[in-house]
Design an enzyme around this catalytic site. Structure first.
Site: not given
Length: 320
Positions: A123, A136
């Site tokens: 992301h 992440c």
């Protein structure tokens, strides 16, 4: 910055925090010269074919391949010490343009491609030039939006300790069967109606197939989307399989066989021998594999066990 200006930025959904240099910049540079927030994007180099994503943790780079050709590279920021990003093979489980974290104070996670239900995803986010996330893979905002357009549910994402360029491999027969002319023609007939569109969803006409071969368990499992649907015996040469993943492209133009894109997701270059002929199964399960096969499916080699605790809920994860 005045307090009022900061409030307006937050009130706009938090995306202003990614504005300016952190939004990302498309540049024309060598990969090793990219600065935080910079990326290259050249989809015209290979307009068609299945996409795969390779995250190189030591380089802090994300490489995007389509049909075996690298079309993009971006800087990234992976997990910081204590929250390291795991290496392994994943598939995109969920896509959400405007996702917000349920764990970290509703933090914005634009253009989110989920890799595990436990919190690992690709992301947009802050890129300081070193690992800084909670696990992440953070990307420049502009790059994350471009990547979001070419991934689909089931797109393979290989998170590797170091970079590994894909090889093109042509199996002399198909999947795990011995080569026979009639077999080749029969499999072509089954693949034709199952061409893999870029926007193939979980509830599409055909599920996305992943196959895992484990030398530890001497088994092969088949997953549709992210659920195990069949398993059978693994027959191989007795040597370590190595951490490899193969993406099926379809029939090879020059040979009567199937073309695969091969990547090594962990380990040294010496371990990166890509040879599908090392593995096999019995005739009955070979027919099951052929029935589930389609362009874009992935075939993972691992020497790790296939215990269910490596997947939770609907994850598809082969983590080293």
């Amino acid at each position: 910055m005045r307090r009022r200006d900061f409030t307006i930025m937050i009130g706009a959904g938090g995306l202003s925090l990614l504005a300016g240099p952190l939004a990302g910049q498309h540049v024309y540079k060598e990969v090793n010269a990219l600065q935080p927030g910079e990326f290259t994007w050249h989809p015209e180099r290979q307009p068609d074919g299945p996409v795969s994503v390779v995250v190189s943790l030591d380089e802090q780079r994300v490489h995007v391949y389509r049909n075996g050709v690298r079309i993009a590279v971006s800087t990234c920021s992976s997990g910081k010490p204590g929250h390291e990003t795991p290496t392994g093979v994943f598939v995109v489980l969920q896509k959400d343009r405007d996702h917000r974290s349920s764990t970290y104070n509703n933090a914005p996670m634009p253009n989110m491609n989920r890799l595990t239900w436990g919190g690992i995803a690709l992301h947009a986010g802050n890129l300081p030039g070193y690992p800084a996330s909670h696990g992440c893979i953070r990307l420049p905002l502009k790059f994350s939006a471009l990547l979001f357009e070419v991934t689909h549910l089931g797109t393979p994402v290989i998170i590797a300790a170091s970079g590994s360029a894909p090889d093109s491999v042509v199996h002399p027969g198909f999947i795990l069967g011995s080569y026979e002319t009639e077999e080749f023609e029969r499999v072509l007939d089954t693949l034709s109606p199952r061409q893999h569109p870029s926007d193939w969803a979980m509830d599409g006409a055909y599920p996305i197939t992943s196959i895992i071969a484990s030398s530890h368990d001497e088994r092969i499992v088949i997953l549709e989307n992210d659920r195990q649907v069949a398993d059978g015996p693994l027959i191989w040469d007795g040597k370590p399989l190595g951490p490899h993943v193969y993406v099926l492209h379809g029939p090879d133009d020059g040979q009567r066989g199937m073309q695969w894109q091969a990547l090594t997701y962990d380990g040294t270059a010496e371990q990166a021998g890509h040879d599908l002929t090392r593995v096999g199964t019995d005739k009955a399960f070979g027919e099951v594999i052929a029935a589930h096969s389609h362009p874009g499916m992935i075939f993972v080699f691992t020497d790790l066990p296939l215990h269910p605790d490596r997947r939770t809920g609907r994850d598809f994860v082969v983590m080293s």
